[in-house]
Design a protein around this motif. Sequence first.
Motif, short mmCIF file in Angstrom:
data_model
loop_
_atom_site.label_atom_id
_atom_site.label_comp_id
_atom_site.label_asym_id
_atom_site.label_seq_id
_atom_site.Cartn_x
_atom_site.Cartn_y
_atom_site.Cartn_z
N GLU A 76 0.83 -1.21 0.00
CA GLU A 76 0.00 0.00 0.00
C GLU A 76 0.87 1.25 0.00
OE1 GLU A 76 -3.40 2.00 -0.29
OE2 GLU A 76 -3.20 -0.16 -0.20
N PRO A 77 0.65 2.16 -0.97
CA PRO A 77 1.47 3.38 -1.02
C PRO A 77 1.06 4.37 0.06
CG PRO A 77 -0.23 3.42 -2.71
CD PRO A 77 -0.31 2.07 -2.05
N TYR A 125 -0.62 7.64 1.80
CA TYR A 125 -2.03 8.02 1.72
C TYR A 125 -2.29 8.94 0.53
CZ TYR A 125 -6.67 9.58 3.05
OH TYR A 125 -8.01 9.85 3.05
N ASP A 126 -3.28 8.59 -0.27
CA ASP A 126 -3.64 9.35 -1.48
C ASP A 126 -5.02 9.97 -1.26
OD1 ASP A 126 -4.12 10.36 -3.94
OD2 ASP A 126 -4.04 8.46 -5.04
N ASP A 127 -5.05 11.29 -1.09
CA ASP A 127 -6.32 11.95 -0.83
C ASP A 127 -7.04 12.35 -2.11
OD1 ASP A 127 -4.74 13.98 -1.70
OD2 ASP A 127 -4.98 15.25 0.09
N THR A 128 -6.57 11.85 -3.27
CA THR A 128 -7.25 12.16 -4.53
C THR A 128 -8.10 11.00 -5.03
OG1 THR A 128 -5.36 11.39 -5.85
CG2 THR A 128 -5.39 13.72 -5.19
N LYS A 129 -7.83 9.79 -4.56
CA LYS A 129 -8.59 8.66 -5.09
C LYS A 129 -9.94 8.56 -4.37
CE LYS A 129 -7.23 4.74 -2.24
NZ LYS A 129 -6.73 3.38 -2.28
N ARG A 173 -13.06 15.71 -3.18
CA ARG A 173 -12.79 14.27 -3.04
C ARG A 173 -14.03 13.48 -3.45
NH1 ARG A 173 -9.64 11.14 0.82
NH2 ARG A 173 -9.53 9.05 -0.06
N ASN A 220 -4.84 4.08 6.85
CA ASN A 220 -3.80 3.90 5.82
C ASN A 220 -2.39 4.20 6.33
OD1 ASN A 220 -4.91 3.53 2.80
ND2 ASN A 220 -6.42 4.69 3.98
#
Length: 473
Positions: free
Chosen positions: A194-195, A197-201, A250, A378
Motif C-alpha cells: 500500500e502506497p 495516503y492518497d487523498d485524490t482517489k 474528493r 492507511n
Amino acid sequence: MSFTVAIVGRPNVGKSTLFNRLVGKKLALVDDTPGVTRDRRPGDAKLVDLRFRIIDTAGLEEAGPETLEGRMRAQTEKAIDEADLSLFVVDAKMGLTPVDQSLAEMLRRRGKPVVLVANKSEARGSDGGFYDAYTLGLGEPVPISAEHGQGMIDLRDAIVEAIGPEKAFGDDEDDEAITDIDVRFSDDEDEETEPAYDDTKPLRVAIVGRPNAGKSTLINRFLGEDRLLTGPEAGITRDSISVEWDWRGRTIKMFDTAGMRRKARVQEKLEKLSVADTLRAIRFAETVVIVFDATIPFEKQDLQIVDLVLREGRAAVLAFNKWDLVEDPQAVLADLREKTERLLPQARGIRAVPISGQTGYALDKLMQNIIDTDMVWNKRISTARLNRWLDGVQVQHPPPAVSGRRLKLKYMTQVKARPPAFMISCTRPDAVPESYLRYLINGLRADFQMPGVPVRIHLRAAENPFENKRKKR
C-alpha cells in the motif's frame, strides 16, 4: 455511456433478473417474493455490441403517494424521466393485469421510446400472455428469458430500432465513469504494498446500523435530493445501493445498506439475503459509518455491529443520528462518551459524531471525521521508529517471565496498512500473554496517534542462525 435505459414493470416480472443479466453480475437481489427491489439501482450494461447505463427500478403499483408503494412508484417515475428509453417488462407466463394496462398508459404519456419485453417466454403456456401484450399498444413485444439468457439478440435489435443507431452507437467518452460498484466481489488491491495516503482517489464508505436508524435519510441529505427511498417504516432498504458525489474535491462512493437485526430475529430468506449483501458492502468499503439512533443508543445489536466492523478490519466512525430529537444535548453527549469508552474497549479512541440526517446538522463534521479515520487506517510507520519505540516500552514495562525465562521482543516492523498490522520477532511467541499484547496495541495507538482503528500484532519466532547447520564429523 451513450444512453440510459430504465427497466420498469409491475412487481415480480423479472426486472432485477434482467438487470443482472445485462450488467453481467449479480448486483441486484432476486427472490420469488414480489417487491424485492425498492430503490433505483444504476449499473453499466453490455448487450452484444451495445454499451449503456441501465437503471433497475421498483415494481410499479397503484397506490397513494404517502404509502410505501407510492413512494417507490415516485422513485421509478424519476428513473423513467431520467432515462432515454424504457424497457417495459411483462410476464408472458402469467399474462397481463390491469396494472400492466395502466403502466402502459403512463409510459405513453411520457412520450419517450419504449421497448415492450415479454419475459419468461420460455415457460410452457406463455404464448397466450405473449400475444396479449400486443393489446398494450406499445408495438411488437420482444420474447425473452432473463433467467436463461434467451432472446438477448432480439432485445438488442429492438433497442437500436427504438432509440436510433446514432444514439445507440454514439461516443463512449463516459466509459471510464462507473456508476455502481459490485459489492459482491472483494477488493483486489494489493494491500501488502500500500502506497502513502492518497487523498485524490475515491473513498468507499458504507453506512450500516439497525433498521430505522436513519441511514437512507442521511445519504439523501448528503446528496441534497431524495435519491433513496425513506419513510417511517423499518427495513425499507434491502439492496446495498451505491451513490457517488464530491466532497471538497474528493470523490465519495457511499453504500446504503439494509438494517441489521439480531441473528435470531432474521428468519425470512429475503432478509438473510439483505444482511449478506450488507456484509459484502462492509468488506468492500474502506471506512464504515455505524449509525446509532441517539434516542435509543447502545442496543446490544449496535455493539455487535461495531464489533463486526472492527473484526473485518475496517475503519469505523460512529454517528449518533436524530440529534434534533434529543432534549438535553449536553447531558446526553456526556453519557454517550462514557458509554462509548466503557462498552467499546476494543475501539479505544473511536471517533463519534452527533448528527441529524433530517436537518443536516454536523454532516460536514462527520465527513471530516471519515477522512481523518481513513488517513489513520492507511498509516505507515518506519521500521526505525518502531524499533526505538519497542525498546522504550520494554524498558518501561518489560515482558513477563514465563516458566522462569524472560521473554525477549527483538525486532518490529509494519507488514501492512488498511488496517495497520505489525510483526514482532521474539522468543517463544506462543508464550506472550494477551494482556501484554493489549499493552503494546494501546501504546501504539497512543504514541503514533492511531485512535479508533483496528491494530493488529503478529508474533514470529526469532530465527536461529545455527539451526540448519550440521555438525562436521
